[in-house]
Write an enzyme that holds these catalytic residues in place. Structure first.
Site, PDB file in Angstrom:
ATOM      1  CD  GLN A  18      -1.876  99.762  37.067  1.00  0.00           C
ATOM      2  OE1 GLN A  18      -1.654 100.839  36.532  1.00  0.00           O
ATOM      3  NE2 GLN A  18      -2.335  99.693  38.313  1.00  0.00           N
ATOM      4  CB  SER A  19      -1.188  99.983  29.202  1.00  0.00           C
ATOM      5  OG  SER A  19      -0.667 100.694  28.116  1.00  0.00           O
ATOM      6  CG  ASN A  20       4.039 103.043  31.017  1.00  0.00           C
ATOM      7  OD1 ASN A  20       3.589 103.127  32.149  1.00  0.00           O
ATOM      8  ND2 ASN A  20       5.259 102.600  30.765  1.00  0.00           N
TER       9      ASN A  20
END
Length: 288
Positions: A59-61
């Site tokens: 769920q990394s930006n």
């Protein structure tokens, strides 16, 4: 398309006036902290490049921003993760869904052992979170925007604040700004952040502000959600739940009622709030 020159807005939060650099408004898909870090790869010529490879959390930006970059540049995007929860595979949301929709090829492997160490000449490898020297290209542009605004508005005693993951943005802002840059560690502790600084630059580091409580990155904290809601209510601006919540707690602790002016750099990453909000609602009995 506009990927620079975000507006600066004056807000009042908890009875204190603070300036906010609205990097969340750069572009609907390519904005915030990561857009600045990856701007080098957007603007320069890479005629032989066909693919970008990176790694991190699902769920990394940074993952989502890289997927946007690759879509714009018509590059393939390969991303390595340790683990993808089954519920996320069944119902993709947030940054994970956005990156998949942009054509990301995600590979689930044990990161420390199975990420390739060598790549073809047509491939760019980008470390987790965008901690690389090329990031200073876009961050210098951000610094120049801040300097121009400070001259136009005749700012005195200005300090620039932003929360840090790898600390790359804070580090290069301090390199290019005449003002003190303040930050706090969101991933790991201050010693981790200092090590990250030293990997890129040995001198002229930002000032790290300490928090009394140790926060673990990605874990849910009620005070994060509470200050997020307070910010929404008082400023009508949505901030990131991962970095900005801790950032504003740090502002409240260290910078409240200080004599100098504060410019807060909005971290963007708002697509990630979809999954974070679901987790907060579930943990805290569907708090609205």
């Amino acid at each position: 398309m506009n990927y620079t020159n975000s507006p600066i807005q004056q807000i009042t939060f908890n009875n204190q006036e603070i300036f906010v650099k609205r990097d969340d408004l750069l572009h609907k898909d390519f904005s915030g902290n990561k857009a600045r870090k990856f701007y080098y790869f957007l603007k320069n010529d890479f005629k032989d490049i066909k693919k970008v490879v990176s790694y991190g959390s699902c769920q990394s930006n940074a993952m989502y921003s890289l997927s946007c970059l690759c879509k714009i540049r018509n590059w393939d995007f390969e991303y390595y993760v340790d683990h993808i929860p089954s519920y996320l595979k069944d119902k993709p949301i947030g940054n994970y869904k956005g990156a998949l929709d942009n054509g990301m090829c995600i590979i689930e492997k044990e990161l420390e052992k199975e990420i390739p160490s060598k790549f073809e000449e047509d491939t760019i490898f980008i470390p987790e979170g965008g901690a690389l020297q090329e990031a200073q290209y876009g961050i210098k542009i951000l610094a120049d925007e801040i300097i121009s605004w400070s001259k136009e508005t005749k700012q005195k005693d200005l300090k620039v604040f932003l929360p840090s993951g790898t600390g790359t943005t804070a580090l290069y802002l301090q390199k290019y700004l005449p003002f003190e840059v303040l930050t706090c560690a969101c991933v790991g502790d201050s010693e981790y952040l200092k090590k990250q600084f030293n990997l890129l630059e040995r001198n002229n580091h930002p000032t790290i502000l300490e928090m009394e409580k140790k926060y673990h990155f990605g874990k849910l904290y009620k005070e994060f959600y509470e200050i997020h809601k307070q910010l929404n209510k008082q400023t009508n601006i949505e901030f990131d739940l991962l970095y900005d919540s801790l950032g504003w707690l740090c502002v409240n602790k260290h910078l409240y009622t200080k004599k100098y002016n504060i410019l807060y750099i909005h971290q963007g990453g708002l697509l990630g709030n979809i999954s974070m909000r679901e987790r907060y609602n579930y943990k805290y009995d569907k708090i609205q």
